[in-house]
Design a protein around this motif. Structure first.
Motif, short mmCIF file in Angstrom:
data_model
loop_
_atom_site.label_atom_id
_atom_site.label_comp_id
_atom_site.label_asym_id
_atom_site.label_seq_id
_atom_site.Cartn_x
_atom_site.Cartn_y
_atom_site.Cartn_z
N ARG B 105 60.05 36.88 -17.82
CA ARG B 105 61.43 37.29 -17.95
C ARG B 105 62.35 36.31 -17.23
NH1 ARG B 105 64.84 42.35 -18.30
NH2 ARG B 105 66.86 41.34 -18.19
N SER B 106 61.89 35.77 -16.10
CA SER B 106 62.81 34.91 -15.36
C SER B 106 62.98 33.57 -16.07
CB SER B 106 62.41 34.79 -13.90
OG SER B 106 61.36 33.90 -13.76
N GLU B 109 65.58 34.20 -18.65
CA GLU B 109 66.93 34.26 -18.08
C GLU B 109 67.44 32.85 -17.78
OE1 GLU B 109 68.74 36.98 -17.98
OE2 GLU B 109 67.10 38.35 -18.52
N ASP B 110 66.56 32.02 -17.22
CA ASP B 110 66.96 30.65 -16.90
C ASP B 110 67.35 29.91 -18.19
OD1 ASP B 110 66.48 31.16 -14.27
OD2 ASP B 110 64.50 30.21 -14.22
N GLU B 113 70.76 30.95 -19.42
CA GLU B 113 71.81 30.30 -18.62
C GLU B 113 71.95 28.83 -18.99
OE1 GLU B 113 71.45 30.86 -14.26
OE2 GLU B 113 71.31 33.00 -14.84
N LYS B 681 77.70 51.60 -18.83
CA LYS B 681 76.67 52.02 -17.88
C LYS B 681 76.61 53.53 -17.93
CE LYS B 681 76.17 49.44 -14.02
NZ LYS B 681 76.10 49.62 -12.63
N LEU B 682 75.42 54.07 -17.78
CA LEU B 682 75.32 55.53 -17.80
C LEU B 682 75.90 56.16 -16.54
CD1 LEU B 682 71.91 56.09 -19.57
CD2 LEU B 682 74.22 56.24 -20.50
#
Ligand SMILES: Cc1cc2nc3c(=O)[nH]c(=O)nc-3n(C[C@H](O)[C@H](O)[C@H](O)COP(=O)(O)OP(=O)(O)OC[C@H]3O[C@@H](n4cnc5c(N)ncnc54)[C@H](O)[C@@H]3O)c2cc1C
Lengths: 283, 760
Positions: B105-106, B109-110, B113, B681-682
């Motif tokens: 996942r990271s 994300e990188d 970006e 957002k909830l």
């Protein structure tokens, strides 16, 4: 996304202070119900300092005229403690209505105060009770009134590598009267839109040592000295409530955002105050 | 006998103890994490997207933009206007632009970006009422109109002339977010033969099947869709899973690895469909005796950036816009228009909650104007057997509205309770409000092409029965109810029957699981299959007895000789013999829904095969100090034809009503004038909690539908649909203030209450 690079789990307070001094950028964590949400939202890398194993941060006990609540005590423990209900009833009440059962089982009073939100549930009640916060760092222990600790949204007087150990609260007298009224957007799991806490001593129909704390109507949880003085100097009757309400409203500076409006929040400070005061009047 | 029994849901235990496997629980060797780059702005041109830098990030295995899609860059729904990934320009905040799959996942994300997305912003159109302004941008066609539906019945101008009282009012409704517990998610697995298998959370596997084949450029035969346990849908998993599956699929093909793509909550709220905001203007006239004489309705739906399902959502809203009333002259114009906001889609009720809020409020307003009690006014005007709807459809049978109304009135002790509530002396004022509504079951004339179902039923050698359908379980209890239907058809115990997971390779296209159609339509296909199998079993028994098939009856879990009912073969034995004799014990049945008709110019025709009916009575408390409104009690009577499982019917009534209460009181999704969502957002979009739920008294009315399985007609959406207007009407009853814009939040209610008596 949550990006946690590491977690330190010290077992004693001295060990925790050592680790924290060496790594001042560590983020303390207790229940994680604020920290983990904030880190997930920001996506920033962080390393955590888990304080939940420290026995020094636990405990609910009475030391003479003071009640001690360790920062790592959960809202569930606080709301179910007969000692707190007796010695600082408003603190028990605020813990009993925050979040949901699941959140209350994890979330702590220390985390709530450290997070320094103007809507934090425990701040107005601790402040109304005149609580002091106890902090420790490698340079020693210090104590200050909770009202001076909270400086603004997310801002507090906490120093570098400083840890909140707990709260010292004057035990209420037999003449105690008080209330904590708040409005949310639904019956549960709802951050306060407006909160009003009042603690005082009552002799006949005279108030003394009145402390009023308001949440969600200013950048920080505030006291309302003018209203407090008005109550202290007049006998309690219906008129006084009506007279005091606009004074109280004038002491706050609510804002309009997507959650509510300035006008509504201001009026509700008055409504909640009236509701609470009427309960005292009719008690 | 299983039908009518309170059988426990087959999926209850696994969902309660946590063992149910959702797509998030699945994993495959070599599986990658997939994610989406979304537009942060509502309208603009993409000026920078650095794919190369993203590809260079360690662990990244695939980066996909509009240019890399192997098939068509289209998410097919109704009109082919929505790309799978934005191509050069973006039209709403949250629009997908690029995809990444990586080992972690990271790394993903990188890479997102590293793409350094830059967009040159253009002024967005966010106010739907400005769709025709010359200054507004053109987002779709020449006029920004995705759909325009009409109903023309009689001459309204003449009819209004005969009315004694006419009111004209405007009502508005805002977004509703589905807030399903499980966010959207798919796992795409490339097959050895160059095809693709998709596992995921969805309502409509056959939509996903078509969409994935299109974007992958694969023959449909190489695509297989398997629905995983689906954690809530409510319409939110009707069309958008096609997008999510398409993303996962193109990433998986590009990386040649399985890819799991699950949306975060905020990402899901920002980029996935919602209930259309609406503005409905109603002119409604009646004579002195309270008979409705004419209605003119103008409806505007805010569709968002792409057409998606808007045309059909709007169609249902149009057909339901005059409520379940007899009105001789009607003119309706309804438009769905483009804005630079998230494309709206299906949500329980499918366009009808918006228009029903308007008409049910207007009916109430007119009743008060006429000084006729709102219950009495409804008695005068509601549709009864033999009446015609505003589309000219004659209600021939299965019309239980009057019974719903009377039973709700009785159960609540309406007249006395109302008097009692009004006599209370308190800053909290109480009142009762009513709504009477109806629901056209199934796709109707708006979706005839999709109106079909298939069913697979297989009797095992040990006498147990497996079945599969193409409609899906999403928490409504369909697997259980259909199991009851199969058990009942054979007369065997419910425990002998089990339902297979939905797999598009097993069952023929069964259309979507929407429009409250699964019980009725899959039930019909299952009964066909069961009838076929019973015929086969009869042959087997006849051969055993050396008689004609005709005198064998398969019922009550055995073969029975009709000429001598004492001679029987019990079920298990019969199954074993049939297996030995190589009888056909597995069949696939096809059912086509009963016919409908529609003239698009006049809006006249038999819009739906049958209607369900409902009356709600709501008791609210309005705190005049704080403006807080609480729904305290609800009596909800629903004519559903037949309750195959009364517990599940009650569950639908309770859940739907609470969801309708959220729509009426607290749920408010705000997109600002720049097209930016403020509360995705909830924690700031307030769906009700169990603590908010009122006391609900479900009332089941059974006016059988002769073409439905055991008389059943669908109703899963109906419980939500009439709650907001019942609350608005109850607020009026309590404080004599009319709210024409949901939700009725304290911030809206309180300013109107100022001036009322605020004392304790
Ligand atoms: C669903 C949900 C509902 C919620 N509802 C409410 C509500 O109704 N009312 C309300 O007030 N809040 C609410 N919250 C917020 C949160 O639960 C509370 O603020 C809670 O008390 C925080 O405690 P914690 O132990 O989880 O803190 P953590 O998240 O562990 O920490 C919070 C902050 O305190 C710091 N910190 C923690 N311990 C220490 C320490 N000993 N010394 C110094 N700094 C420390 C952390 O670094 C962090 O900045 C809700 C949160 C969620 C997720």
């Amino acid at each position: 996304m949550l990006r946690i690079d590491g977690v330190y789990r010290p077992k004693t307070l001295p060990e925790a202070l050592d680790v924290f001094t060496e790594n001042p950028r560590l983020r303390p964590i207790l229940g994680g119900t604020d920290v983990l949400v904030q880190l997930t939202d920001s996506g920033k890398h962080a390393s955590l300092l888990d304080l939940s194993l420290l026995a020094e941060l636990k405990g609910i006990r009475r030391d003479g005229q003071y009640l001690w609540i360790g920062s790592a005590e959960t809202h569930t423990a606080i709301s179910e403690s007969p000692l707190i209900m007796e010695c600082a009833p408003l603190v028990a009440k605020s813990s009993s209505i925050m979040g949901s059962p699941a959140i209350r089982n994890r979330a702590t009073i220390g985390g709530n105060v450290a997070n320094a939100s103007p809507v934090a549930e425990s701040l107005p009640t601790l402040i109304a009770h005149g609580a002091e916060i106890v902090l420790i760092s490698p340079s020693g222990k210090r104590t200050m009134p909770v009202v001076d600790f909270h400086l603004g949204p997310g801002k507090s007087a906490i120093g570098d590598s400083e840890i909140i150990t707990g709260f010292s609260i004057p035990v209420v007298s037999e003449n105690f009267v008080g209330f904590y009224e708040r409005l949310g957007s639904r019956a549960a799991v709802s951050i306060a839109k407006v909160g009003v806490a009042l603690a005082a001593n009552m002799y006949g129909n005279r108030f003394s040592e009145v402390r009023i704390a308001l949440s969600a109507v200013a950048p920080r949880v505030i006291r309302s000295p003018k209203t407090e003085r008005l109550l202290e100097t007049h006998p309690l009757e219906r008129n006084l409530i009506e007279e005091a309400t606009p004074v109280l409203i004038a002491e706050c500076t609510p804002i309009t955002d997507f959650r509510s409006t300035r006008e509504y929040r201001a009026d509700m400070v008055g409504q909640l105050f009236r509701m609470g005061m009427n309960k005292i009047l009719n008690r | 006998m299983a039908v009518g029994k309170r059988v426990i849901r087959v999926d209850a235990r696994a969902k309660a103890d946590g063992s149910a496997k959702y797509v998030a629980d699945m994993s495959m060797p070599g599986m990658l994490v997939g994610r989406v780059l979304h537009s942060p702005v509502a309208r603009g041109r993409i000026t920078n997207l650095d794919i190369d830098s993203a590809r260079k990030i360690a662990g990244v295995r695939a980066v996909v933009t509009a240019e890399d899609i192997p098939g068509g860059n289209i998410c097919h729904i109704v009109i082919d206007d929505m790309p799978l990934l934005a191509n050069g320009e973006v039209k709403y905040t949250g629009e997908p632009i690029a995809l990444v799959a990586a080992e972690s996942r990271s790394a993903v994300e990188d890479a997102l970006e590293a793409m350094n997305l830059q967009i040159e912003q253009l002024p967005p159109l966010t106010d739907p009422e400005k769709y025709a302004d010359p200054d507004s941008p053109r987002l779709s066609g020449k006029d920004n109109i995705f759909a325009h539906h009409k109903i023309r019945r009689g001459k309204t101008d003449v009819a209004f002339g005969k009315a004694d009282i006419v009111i004209e009012r405007t009502y508005r409704t805002t977004y509703q977010e589905h807030a399903y517990l499980e966010t959207q998610g798919m796992l795409a697995v490339p097959t050895q033969e160059g095809g693709i298998d998709i596992y995921g959370s969805m309502q409509c596997p056959f939509y996903v099947h078509g969409a994935v084949a299109t974007v992958c450029g694969l023959p449909q035969s190489k695509v297989r869709i398997i629905q995983t346990t689906t954690g809530g849908a409510f319409g939110g998993k009707e069309d958008v899973p096609s997008l999510v599956a398409g993303w996962a699929a193109v990433l998986a093909l590009k990386a040649n690895r399985p890819v799991k793509l699950i949306l975060d909550r905020s990402e899901d709220i920002i980029s996935m469909s919602k209930r259309h905001p609406s503005r409905t203007h109603i002119k409604l006239g009646a004579d002195k005796k309270g008979k409705l004489v004419a209605a003119e309705v103008d409806i505007l739906f805010d569709a968002g950036a792409y057409a998606t399902l808007s045309s059909v959502v709007l169609w249902r809203g149009t057909v339901h816009a005059c409520g379940p009333y007899r009105i001789p002259a009607v003119k309706i114009d309804a438009r769905a228009v483009a804005t630079n906001k998230v494309p709206c889609g299906a949500y329980r009720g499918f366009g009808s909650p918006q228009t029903l809020f308007a008409i049910e409020s207007a009916i109430d307003e007119l009743a008060y104007k006429l000084d006729i009690d709102p219950v009495e006014f409804r008695r005068i005007n509601i549709l009864k057997k033999g009446d015609k709807t505003v589309t000219g459809q004659k209600i021939r049978s299965s019309c239980g509205l009057e019974e719903c109304l009377e039973r709700a009135v009785q159960a609540s002790d309406f007249i006395n309770l109302r008097k009692k509530l009004h006599s209370e002396d308190s800053p909290v004022k109480r009142g009762l409000g009513i709504s009477t509504i109806f629901y056209g079951m199934g796709l109707g004339a708006g979706g005839t092409k999709l109106a079909r179902t298939g069913a697979y039923v297989s009797i095992q050698p040990d006498g147990s029965v497996q079945f599969a359908v193409g409609t899906t379980e999403m928490g409504q209890g369909m697997r259980t109810v259909l199991g009851q239907i199969v058990a009942e058809a054979f007369g065997i115990p419910f425990e002998k029957v089990s339902c297979l997971p939905v797999d598009t390779s097993r069952v023929p296209d069964s259309g979507p699981t929407v429009a409250s159609r699964a019980t009725t339509m899959s039930g019909r296909a299952l009964l066909q299959a069961c009838t076929h199998l019973k015929r086969n079993l009869a042959k087997v028994a006849a051969a055993e007895w050396g008689t004609k098939d005709r005198i064998v009856n398969i019922a009550a879990g055995k073969a029975i000789r009709t000429d001598n009912p004492d001679i029987t073969i019990p079920w298990n034995e019969l199954a074993a013999i049939a297996f030995d004799k190589k009888a056909e014990l597995t069949v696939v049945a096809h059912d086509s829904s009963p016919p409908t008709s529609w003239n698009p110019e006049t809006g006249q025709g038999d819009a739906y095969v049958v209607y369900s009916w409902c009356a709600n009575i709501a008791q609210v408390a309005v705190d005049t100090r704080t403006g807080e409104v609480r729904l305290e009690k609800l009596w909800a009577a629903h004519d559903i034809g037949k309750a195959i499982n009364p517990t599940l019917v009650e569950g639908q009534i309770e859940g739907g009503s609470v969801q309708g209460m959220g729509y009426g009181l607290t749920e408010e999704y705000i997109i600002d004038e720049n097209g930016i969502p403020l509360n995705p957002k909830l924690s700031f979009y307030y769906i009700p909690t169990t603590e908010d739920a009122p006391t609900i008294e479900p009332i089941i009315v059974e006016s059988a539908y002769d073409k439905g399985p055991f008389g059943a007609k669908g109703f899963g959406e109906q419980p939500l649909m009439g709650i907001a207007p019942a609350i608005a009407n109850a607020i009026f009853d309590a404080v004599k203030i009319r709210f024409r814009e949901q939700p009725f939040t304290p911030e809206k209610v309180w300013p109107e209450l100022k001036g009322l008596d605020n004392e304790d």
